[in-house]
Design a protein around this motif. Structure first.
Motif, PDB file in Angstrom:
ATOM      1  N   ARG A   5      10.586  21.939  49.634  1.00 23.48           N
ATOM      2  CA  ARG A   5      12.026  21.710  49.426  1.00 23.48           C
ATOM      3  C   ARG A   5      12.297  21.743  47.925  1.00 23.48           C
ATOM      4  O   ARG A   5      11.580  21.103  47.143  1.00 23.48           O
ATOM      5  CB  ARG A   5      12.452  20.355  49.989  1.00 23.48           C
ATOM      6  CG  ARG A   5      12.526  20.278  51.503  1.00 23.48           C
ATOM      7  CD  ARG A   5      12.959  18.880  51.941  1.00 23.48           C
ATOM      8  NE  ARG A   5      14.272  18.550  51.442  1.00 23.48           N
ATOM      9  CZ  ARG A   5      15.378  18.512  52.189  1.00 23.48           C
ATOM     10  NH1 ARG A   5      15.325  18.762  53.485  1.00 23.48           N
ATOM     11  NH2 ARG A   5      16.541  18.207  51.634  1.00 23.48           N
ATOM     12  N   ALA A   6      13.368  22.425  47.528  1.00 30.26           N
ATOM     13  CA  ALA A   6      13.694  22.555  46.112  1.00 30.26           C
ATOM     14  C   ALA A   6      13.971  21.188  45.481  1.00 30.26           C
ATOM     15  O   ALA A   6      13.569  20.934  44.337  1.00 30.26           O
ATOM     16  CB  ALA A   6      14.891  23.487  45.938  1.00 30.26           C
ATOM     17  N   PHE A  31      10.675  19.538  44.736  1.00 34.34           N
ATOM     18  CA  PHE A  31       9.981  20.289  43.678  1.00 34.34           C
ATOM     19  C   PHE A  31      10.594  19.939  42.319  1.00 34.34           C
ATOM     20  O   PHE A  31       9.870  19.717  41.334  1.00 34.34           O
ATOM     21  CB  PHE A  31      10.078  21.796  43.954  1.00 34.34           C
ATOM     22  CG  PHE A  31       9.287  22.626  42.981  1.00 34.34           C
ATOM     23  CD1 PHE A  31       7.930  22.849  43.175  1.00 34.34           C
ATOM     24  CD2 PHE A  31       9.892  23.158  41.841  1.00 34.34           C
ATOM     25  CE1 PHE A  31       7.190  23.592  42.265  1.00 34.34           C
ATOM     26  CE2 PHE A  31       9.155  23.901  40.925  1.00 34.34           C
ATOM     27  CZ  PHE A  31       7.804  24.118  41.143  1.00 34.34           C
ATOM     28  N   ASN A  32      11.913  19.861  42.277  1.00 35.12           N
ATOM     29  CA  ASN A  32      12.582  19.539  41.009  1.00 35.12           C
ATOM     30  C   ASN A  32      12.254  18.129  40.527  1.00 35.12           C
ATOM     31  O   ASN A  32      12.105  17.899  39.331  1.00 35.12           O
ATOM     32  CB  ASN A  32      14.099  19.703  41.160  1.00 35.12           C
ATOM     33  CG  ASN A  32      14.493  21.169  41.263  1.00 35.12           C
ATOM     34  OD1 ASN A  32      13.670  22.058  41.025  1.00 35.12           O
ATOM     35  ND2 ASN A  32      15.737  21.428  41.629  1.00 35.12           N
TER      36      ASN A  32
END
Lengths: 306, 306
Positions: free
Chosen positions: A181-182, A185-186
């Motif tokens: 999932r972005a 990750f961020n």
């Protein structure tokens, strides 16, 4: 509380894919190959490459339980579990655990299917990890940042993060195994950058003030209700507990909903649940963990002056 | 549109664990063993027991792609994939597909890691499935209920639900593989009860009025951006698309966020995304599916009078 000083923390290891189906770390490993960092030597490790290829938690045994002194000294034979071999290889690369050659800081990246935001997990006695937690908590605003501390002596630690002179694991979730999932990750990218920034400031001579922080400490593990004959699970985590990690659980609150529709309630004292309905803990017979919130004091720290 | 009549729908098969790590079906299978249903013969099938034991989607190949006429006629040898053998066993038990002996209705239970609520998936030509969708949509309020229809001729269908005279798959999510969530379990329990109720009313002579409903039809599959040399994924689904299944995607809307922080945008016409960041579709090279929303008309139906 008196201030503490440490030599420069210039060797930093980031371990990714320790569980091969926790994808934030797997993609961070590839991402970190391209990053340039000034004044810190960053070693990136893909901890369990065969499990990553298979997109499984592990091949033979859970790698993140293999870093006890006893297992790290066990002779490897043809029949040794793959993860025991990998544990000794990793220990040789970024340890040896407990030695002067070990990296100054080791950060191990994990995901959870539980709604835990970002959790920093470390040993209570490690005031460097405590300061890094404080730094991440002050900098990251997109998700809640909490700490889960263990009181176990570091020498008895079984987790990969016990190999560095200082160590911590980062857990981010919720995220299904096998999925990246972005948002998560961020969060980890941001955490990595803030840790580097903190290490650079520390090594440059900054003094980080001591203080107090609230952290969570595990007190018990709660298994799913099971059929006495088949040992199969007979209830799921209750909808009122699901996704409510770190929300105080009071006596009488619902904890399970049986597949027949019956609600089971918490009978013990008030505690905080976490790792609620974590996928990997089904096999460990843990539906959720309960813990206390405690306030811990920690000293100011700075780099040792020559 | 003229009304249509069918013989009584008295033989109902529920298939569970067709993908062995989709836990709602696995626990429903155990739960359904204890249920008593009047006037309907309910057959429950644990479709892929070896994959359930291993908590994997499949052992050799995806079982839910094995129900073509060609594969169901293929001779089984010692080297046949496990799932091909299971497909033929299931076809013998609740089919044979396309024959008078096949069950009247087959419902196959699935989970998705995507935020899709309850989705009823069936063939456009199956007006019994269409009426059941309409019934579920009118009765279930805890999650959105939508339909995804395929225009493929049933004879060419590869999915397990093509084995019954009428068939549908129920997808419920989001749910990580290997995890059972009480909310999703309750949705499927409710759906099962409403399907039984509908079948009982139909067989008792009720006429179900025709009408129109909006359904989704797949138009294209979108892969993740990949590195040209390594073929590895270079971006995650964008946070603005993640969890927004069935929200109209307009030209220029963000669809991917690369691991380097770059936003990629939708370049085509306005369409509806679904199966957004579904775990099992990484290996199928599908980041999400795009489809149209279309209004379909369907006839009144009732049981054939003797």
């Amino acid at each position: 509380m008196e201030g503490v000083s440490f030599p420069p923390l210039s060797r930093f290891a980031v371990c990714c894919g320790t569980h091969g189906n926790e994808m934030t770390g797997v993609y961070m490993y590839r991402h970190l190959q391209k990053q340039k960092v000034e004044n810190i030597t960053v070693t990136t490790i893909l901890s369990n490459p065969r499990a990553v290829d298979a997109c499984k938690r592990y091949i033979d045994i859970d790698l993140n339980r293999c870093f006890t002194n006893a297992l790290l000294c066990t002779a490897i034979t043809d029949s040794s579990p793959y993860e025991l071999r990998r544990a000794q290889e990793i220990d040789a690369e970024v340890g040896p655990k407990g030695s002067d050659e070990a990296v100054d800081l080791l950060c191990d990246l994990h995901n959870t299917t539980s709604n835990m935001g970002l959790c920093v997990m470390y040993n209570s006695s490690d005031c460097v990890a405590m300061h890094i937690f404080k730094h991440l908590k002050s900098k990251i605003t997109s998700v809640p940042v909490r700490a889960i501390c263990s009181d176990e002596p570091i020498s008895e630690g079984y987790a990969l993060d016990s190999v560095g002179k200082h160590g911590l694991s980062l857990e981010v979730g919720p995220q299904p195994n096998g999925v990246v999932r972005a948002d998560n990750f961020n969060v980890i990218t941001e955490a990595f950058n803030h840790i580097i920034e903190w290490l650079q400031q520390f090594n440059s001579g900054a003094t980080f003030e001591g203080g107090v922080e609230d952290v969570y400490k595990m007190t018990e593990k709660v298994d799913y209700p099971r059929d006495l004959n088949t040992n199969e699970i007979t209830a799921a985590v209750h909808p009122q507990l699901q996704d409510n990690d770190f929300k105080l659980l009071r006596t009488g609150d619902p904890i399970f909903l049986s597949f027949d529709g019956e609600t089971l309630r918490h009978k013990g004292r008030e505690l905080y649940p976490f790792f609620v309905n974590e996928c990997a803990y089904y096999e460990k017979k843990v539906a959720f963990i309960l813990g206390e919130k405690v306030t811990v004091a920690f000293p100011s720290i700075s780099v040792t002056k020559n």
